[in-house]
Design an enzyme around this catalytic site. Sequence first.
Site, PDB file in Angstrom:
ATOM      1  N   LYS A  78      56.301  84.436 130.940  1.00 51.87           N
ATOM      2  CA  LYS A  78      57.589  83.727 131.028  1.00 51.87           C
ATOM      3  C   LYS A  78      58.178  83.570 129.630  1.00 51.87           C
ATOM      4  O   LYS A  78      57.439  83.354 128.651  1.00 51.87           O
ATOM      5  CB  LYS A  78      57.333  82.348 131.652  1.00 51.87           C
ATOM      6  CG  LYS A  78      58.583  81.532 131.980  1.00 51.87           C
ATOM      7  CD  LYS A  78      58.162  80.243 132.691  1.00 51.87           C
ATOM      8  CE  LYS A  78      59.369  79.384 133.058  1.00 51.87           C
ATOM      9  NZ  LYS A  78      58.967  78.124 133.705  1.00 51.87           N
ATOM     10  N   SER A 175      61.247  77.151 138.108  1.00 49.94           N
ATOM     11  CA  SER A 175      61.970  77.909 137.123  1.00 49.94           C
ATOM     12  C   SER A 175      61.300  79.212 136.689  1.00 49.94           C
ATOM     13  O   SER A 175      61.916  80.019 135.985  1.00 49.94           O
ATOM     14  CB  SER A 175      62.189  77.059 135.874  1.00 49.94           C
ATOM     15  OG  SER A 175      60.964  76.696 135.319  1.00 49.94           O
ATOM     16  N   SER A 199      57.392  74.311 138.871  1.00 50.69           N
ATOM     17  CA  SER A 199      58.035  75.562 138.469  1.00 50.69           C
ATOM     18  C   SER A 199      57.209  76.818 138.601  1.00 50.69           C
ATOM     19  O   SER A 199      57.728  77.907 138.389  1.00 50.69           O
ATOM     20  CB  SER A 199      58.525  75.449 137.022  1.00 50.69           C
ATOM     21  OG  SER A 199      59.603  74.553 136.979  1.00 50.69           O
TER      22      SER A 199
END
Lengths: 509, 183
Positions: A78, A175, A199
């Site tokens: 990420k 997210s 997330s």
Amino acid sequence: MNLLGASVGEVRAGLVQKVVSAVEVCEAALKRQAVVASLRPFITPTQDTAREAAQRAHCRYEEGKLVGALDGIPVAIKDNFCTQGILTTCGSNMLRHYIPPYSATVVERLLGAGAVLVGKTNLDEFGMGSGTIDSSFGQSRNIYRSGIEYELTGTEEKYPTSGLEHDDWVVTGGSSGGSALSVATGTAFVALGSDTGGSVRNPSSYCGVVGFKPSYGLVPRWGLVSLVNSMDVPGLFGRHVDDVATLLSVVAGQDPMDSTSVWSDFKTLQLPPVPSLEGVVVGVPREYHQPGTSGEVVEAWTKVADLMEDAGAKVREVSMPHTELSIICYAILNTCEVASNFTRYTGVGYGHRETVGQSMEALYALTRRAGLNEVVRGRVLAGNYFLLKENRKKYFEQALKVRRLIWQDFQEVWRSGVSLLLTPTTLTPAHRHSTFSLLDNRTQTAKQDVCTQSANMAGVGAVSVPVGMNGDGLPLALQLMAPWGQDAALLAAAKWIEQRVSFPRLRIL
Amino acid sequence: MNVASRRLALCRPLRRFPDCPATPAATTTTTTTTTVRRVTTTTQPLCCESKVPQEPHVVPTPPPKAPPKPQVDLRLVQLLEKLSLVDFANKEGIERLEAAIGMADQLIQVDTAGVEPLITVLEDRSLPLAEDEVLHGSQKEELLACAHTTLDDYFVVPPGNITYEEERSYHASLKQQHQEEEE
């Protein structure tokens, strides 16, 4: 073998036996990136770096000098983890050109274990959001019902796999949507995300992959761009629970650079080949059946609970009365920590800088307006409101006390003899973008995080496992939670479920 | 499809037959060491009543009366902007803030008498402190390279003792309101 659909263990065996080379595995993953590029799993694909790493891994396999459990395995990270020399944007204009001079500890451990980094994945800006539609680098789309051709194997049921009408698409969740998507599409075997309110588990539920939030402190945060220091946890994605366990064994462990990281012994973690539920007491908290939970999620939850009971586990309903307060408590604690953490974005030492000359305050305000989106700025403003001298006790301290009440709910349940909690991960399967975007980020996050947020409050380990599909051809998932530090038992139980539900495997054509 | 109707169709409890025989419909596959039963989506009901609540949990009592809406006046707006420096203390930003406050206000009613704040979930242990020795250093060039504007070996910042104020119509309207109230 279906290379990109295989597990890490299967690929490693193939690499060791020289049935396939690390270079071939890498090329397959990079080729897959081109097929799914329109879904935007990545902000920054790292194709050249990947090829170099794959070549080095290939040499190691040739010489028999392997460095770790993930040697030669494509991984995605990420874009809020610092990667030395590689663009790290956090999905924000503030860091659009930021190249960190160091790598996060988890990144160093991954690369040290021979992993091949294929790209930095998309996220809601600075991890704020539950859809991966609030990135300054574009929106990510779910592979399911995307219009890209795939088939579902391992099931006799027929599910729709075509694209949606009127150019609609399905959200990835967030997210860490890009990381979930990269694993779901086969562009990586495992991926790192971050989980502060859900997330990692939220997008894993929507994208049909395993999403694991380790107990707070087990996996170090040095180099993970801070959102909420007291809740942030690096999270792990994989298509198989065993792969997630392998990833944990690589990244877990105390880090002298992170004083909130604790000692653990997962380096040799190996889940049992056939886990058993003997002696396991499963709690089903009634408060996790929230209004708005879809019938198919309740059905899946019921079916798995019944399966566990039938297999010898004791299953009982429990109560966690402060569950509904978690989202409100989070709304305060998150914004307060954000207001503090985000003072670092001034444009002076790094990041975007507006060219204004009048005053330091003007520089900061205009730089932050240009660099941070409205979701971020809104949270900074709210956090500063809650932290005002006149408000601090009423909001911030009150929220800290409510946090203890939520934490105590878990303690009570563990004390009563329960060793695992079984709940939905999200109230529904993935939403279509047309309906998801009708609500603003703050309201949407509050709705979506209801089942996941409490685990961050209490710091316990939590994992989402895909368990089935709905009539629309979208994945359904359930969440398991365990006492702090019991992550091995947690993953073993997840593997037990995985072995019994025959989740259809997505295979891109 | 309407969520409620779907729920009625699918949310029937799968197990309400205490005396049914324990014979789930299943396909059986054999692995090398043991048999793993896989269950299809059309499984028959298993034994015993399910422990999963089939109805949503609804908070029984209505929430107590919410406290009055906070006074968002010019003083507050200017103070927040000065503390936040995000150039968002405008009409839209304040509307968002009011919504966030409205949500947060639900927490004020919760009885927390005698409850200690929970600052970290690791409160039950001593966390390691580092020795006072330099482990990393000599990264001056790399660090300065991250900055947009430097001069010699310095980061550059404009003068600091000037308050950021913008004469936006929103601030002006609040000022006017403030003056009208005083009259």
